[in-house]
Design a protein around this motif. Structure first.
Motif, PDB file in Angstrom:
ATOM      1  N   ILE A 127      14.128  -1.190  64.482  1.00  0.00           N
ATOM      2  CA  ILE A 127      13.573   0.171  64.763  1.00  0.00           C
ATOM      3  C   ILE A 127      13.729   1.210  63.568  1.00  0.00           C
ATOM      4  N   THR A 128      14.669   1.180  62.765  1.00  0.00           N
ATOM      5  CA  THR A 128      14.823   1.934  61.683  1.00  0.00           C
ATOM      6  C   THR A 128      15.245   1.265  60.285  1.00  0.00           C
ATOM      7  N   ASP A 129      15.115  -0.053  60.336  1.00  0.00           N
ATOM      8  CA  ASP A 129      15.400  -0.968  59.124  1.00  0.00           C
ATOM      9  C   ASP A 129      14.557  -1.455  58.342  1.00  0.00           C
ATOM     10  N   SER A 130      13.053  -1.020  58.526  1.00  0.00           N
ATOM     11  CA  SER A 130      12.003  -1.475  57.516  1.00  0.00           C
ATOM     12  C   SER A 130      12.299  -0.982  56.140  1.00  0.00           C
TER      13      SER A 130
ATOM     14  N   ASN B 122      25.248   2.007  56.794  1.00  0.00           N
ATOM     15  CA  ASN B 122      25.904   0.788  57.491  1.00  0.00           C
ATOM     16  C   ASN B 122      25.069   0.362  58.531  1.00  0.00           C
ATOM     17  N   PRO B 123      25.198  -0.843  58.936  1.00  0.00           N
ATOM     18  CA  PRO B 123      24.403  -1.400  60.230  1.00  0.00           C
ATOM     19  C   PRO B 123      24.873  -1.058  61.520  1.00  0.00           C
TER      20      PRO B 123
ATOM     21  N   ARG C 175      21.262  -8.553  53.442  1.00  0.00           N
ATOM     22  CA  ARG C 175      20.131  -7.978  53.071  1.00  0.00           C
ATOM     23  C   ARG C 175      20.058  -6.468  52.901  1.00  0.00           C
ATOM     24  N   LEU C 176      20.588  -5.847  53.795  1.00  0.00           N
ATOM     25  CA  LEU C 176      20.653  -4.467  53.720  1.00  0.00           C
ATOM     26  C   LEU C 176      21.188  -3.865  52.533  1.00  0.00           C
ATOM     27  N   SER C 177      22.352  -4.624  52.193  1.00  0.00           N
ATOM     28  CA  SER C 177      23.011  -4.044  50.815  1.00  0.00           C
ATOM     29  C   SER C 177      22.107  -4.034  49.783  1.00  0.00           C
ATOM     30  N   GLN C 178      21.493  -5.103  49.666  1.00  0.00           N
ATOM     31  CA  GLN C 178      20.668  -5.427  48.444  1.00  0.00           C
ATOM     32  C   GLN C 178      19.372  -4.307  48.417  1.00  0.00           C
ATOM     33  N   LEU C 179      18.942  -4.100  49.536  1.00  0.00           N
ATOM     34  CA  LEU C 179      17.823  -3.356  49.531  1.00  0.00           C
ATOM     35  C   LEU C 179      18.250  -1.650  49.389  1.00  0.00           C
ATOM     36  N   ILE C 180      19.295  -1.497  49.977  1.00  0.00           N
ATOM     37  CA  ILE C 180      19.855  -0.071  49.661  1.00  0.00           C
ATOM     38  C   ILE C 180      20.219   0.303  48.276  1.00  0.00           C
ATOM     39  N   HIS C 181      20.831  -0.795  47.623  1.00  0.00           N
ATOM     40  CA  HIS C 181      21.106  -0.847  46.197  1.00  0.00           C
ATOM     41  C   HIS C 181      19.828  -0.558  45.303  1.00  0.00           C
ATOM     42  N   ARG C 182      18.877  -1.473  45.544  1.00  0.00           N
ATOM     43  CA  ARG C 182      17.438  -1.358  44.915  1.00  0.00           C
ATOM     44  C   ARG C 182      17.071   0.110  44.896  1.00  0.00           C
ATOM     45  N   LEU C 183      16.969   0.635  46.109  1.00  0.00           N
ATOM     46  CA  LEU C 183      16.425   2.157  46.249  1.00  0.00           C
ATOM     47  C   LEU C 183      17.153   3.044  45.702  1.00  0.00           C
ATOM     48  N   ARG C 184      18.435   2.830  45.614  1.00  0.00           N
ATOM     49  CA  ARG C 184      19.458   3.617  45.053  1.00  0.00           C
ATOM     50  C   ARG C 184      19.300   3.953  43.571  1.00  0.00           C
ATOM     51  N   GLU C 185      18.986   2.776  42.804  1.00  0.00           N
ATOM     52  CA  GLU C 185      18.782   2.537  41.622  1.00  0.00           C
ATOM     53  C   GLU C 185      17.433   3.278  41.352  1.00  0.00           C
ATOM     54  N   LYS C 186      16.433   2.916  41.961  1.00  0.00           N
ATOM     55  CA  LYS C 186      14.905   3.509  41.971  1.00  0.00           C
ATOM     56  C   LYS C 186      14.967   4.950  41.920  1.00  0.00           C
TER      57      LYS C 186
END
Length: 373
Positions: free
Chosen positions: A263-266, A288-289, A332-343
């Motif tokens: 629902i909100t995780d794309s 957090n999930p 997977r969520l952790s890795q995605l959020i980490h990349r976006l925070r860096e970006k």
């Protein structure tokens, strides 16, 4: 601060059954028909003996009735609660100005708190709001229990800026008390832009304490937010609040929690949200999930059946006999959020460069949660 005593109406909470004149007449005819045998009267069952907070809730006075929401007074002996959890939490103490929350978020985990008052219907959590009395006076005496470096979270099981706050100002009274002290670490969690009403007080608190304000935004999609969080302010209003707080020099960030699978995780939606957070001047973002307690699932799963029926079976399998998702999803969520925070330059290093008042709360809230999986 307004006096709760002046707001009492003393009106009891009574629900009336709607009946037509025809049904009333039919009942009267049946009761007077001699051909109908009457059942022997049975003794009424004894009322359950209520103790503790259940008794206090039952004795609370009705304060307003309307819009399917009623407010009650709640005599309170303590406002500051030590956090007891099997999960690693980034705070030691919690403060909740109210019991229940009118925002009615379909995923809310805190519905179980009404069960302590012998209220088992999950809807009661959003329709029967209990206003804690004498909150600031209690806090004045209880803050001495807090040791250095023990963080305090305001609004963990209720939103401190829900509609009740506009009238009763319990949260504002709490902030007035914190403004008289120094050396505390306070984090506020809210979905409401009403927080900017207290901008003057927040500045005073931040002068002598470490203050963080966490605004929850789970989606930028207004239509989706309206069904997920039906009575919370729109996402754009919450982002405006982040911008105002940041421009005032306060430490403010965005919580994307909970991230709701399917629902909100794309990655597209989460990137848009984190980009908006950076544009508003947020210091940090964490996520957090979704986790589902039984009391939450009782509301959330019917919501899914009505709005996202294709996800229902998936959820039943994922959350079968557990409140948390499997570790792979969290990773997977952790890795995605980490990349976006860096970006978008919302990493820990970026925060430390921007503010000398950085606290442990936001990052640990995310990182420590992941360690559970």
């Amino acid at each position: 601060m307004k006096s709760l005593r002046k707001l009492h109406t003393g009106k009891p909470y009574v629900q009336f059954e709607r009946r037509t004149e025809a049904s009333v007449r039919a009942t009267l005819r049946a009761s007077s028909d001699p051909s109908m045998d009457s059942l022997p009267l049975l003794p009424l069952p004894a009322k359950p003996h209520l103790v503790g907070i259940a008794r206090l809730a039952a004795e609370g006075e009705s304060m307003r009735d309307g819009h399917n929401v009623e407010y009650f007074t709640l005599p309170t002996k303590s406002l500051l609660n030590r956090c007891v959890s099997n999960r690693a939490m980034p705070f030691t103490w919690t403060i909740n100005p109210y019991r229940g929350c009118e925002f009615g978020c379909r995923y809310c985990y805190a519905r179980y708190t009404h069960e302590f008052m012998e209220m088992r219907d999950g809807v009661d959590f959003e329709q029967k709001i209990y206003v804690k009395q004498h909150a600031s006076a209690l806090l004045h005496h209880e803050l001495r229990r807090v040791k250095p470096h023990e963080a305090i979270a305001l609004g963990t099981a209720t939103d401190p800026y829900q509609p009740a706050e506009r009238r009763y100002e319990i949260t504002r009274g709490i902030l007035e008390e914190f403004a008289r002290h120094r050396g505390f670490e306070l984090g506020i969690v809210s979905k409401s832009n009403m927080v900017v009403r207290d901008l003057d007080l927040l500045r005073q608190v931040a002068q002598s304490n470490q203050l963080s304000v966490h605004i929850t935004v789970t989606t930028l999609n207004t239509d989706l937010a309206r069904i997920l969080e039906p009575r919370a302010p729109r996402p754009d209003l919450r982002l405006d609040a982040v911008r105002i707080l940041a421009q005032a020099g306060l430490r403010v960030g965005i919580s994307c929690s909970p991230v709701i699978p399917g629902i909100t995780d794309s990655s597209k939606d989460l990137e848009a949200l984190i980009e908006a957070a950076a544009a508003c001047g947020a210091d940090y973002v964490f996520a957090n999930p979704l986790f589902l307690k039984p009391c939450s699932a009782a509301i959330f799963l019917p919501f899914l059946e009505q709005n996202f029926p294709h996800l229902v079976e998936n959820y039943r399998q994922r959350y079968q006999d557990r409140a948390f998702l499997p570790p792979a999803y969290a990773k997977r969520l952790s890795q995605l959020i980490h990349r976006l925070r860096e970006k978008y330059k919302l990493t820990r290093a970026d925060r430390q460069q921007r503010s000398v008042f950085a606290t442990k709360w936001p990052v640990q809230s995310f990182d420590e949660q992941l360690s559970l999986f």
